[in-house]
Scaffold this motif. Sequence first.
Motif: not given
Length: 192
Positions: A88, A90, A92, A97-101
């Motif tokens: 998976d 993410g 950024d 934003r990399s905090d979401r897949t």
Amino acid sequence: MTDPRRRSFLRIAALAATATLLAGCAALDTAQALLGNQVAFTAPQLQAQLDRHYPRRYEQLGGLVELTVMNPRIALPENSTRLHLDFDVGVDGMGLRSDRTAGHFAITSGLRYDTRANALYLEEPELESAELPLLGGRMNATGRDLINGWLRDYARSEPVYRLDADLQDKLGARQVAGTLIQNGRVVIKLDR
């Protein structure tokens, strides 16, 4: 001992023996197998090491974008000479934003053994599929560049599996003759 105390003691002893047996089976499953002139590894062994090293962050496009690569899933198909690896990802940067897949991708690869690092690395990895919906669909040029850039860096510098010190000691001065994937296992061939 009285009969109830004896039964209780026997139950506890049986539970302790079962726990010891299960721990031994688990150790066998994760131990690296040195068999004659080869060392063999299974997908769960590789998976266990990969799980300890993710998620990872990688700068791409000169620092403009950062990939967060997470949730590696490895497979060694019985009828293939290449491993399959899914991640998976993410992103950024570029408004993401990399905090979401942001999607996932799959690769296939051979493996090479590096004697200096005592580790297995990807050899000639190929991007099989990628889905990055946040970048506009299944795959666009930017997404392909991001993943291929990461894949080149990863294959060069990140081991998929590192031999433990115990196995390195057992190998001693023996030389590695080659690495291959066969019958759902990774096999490192050794010179005699």
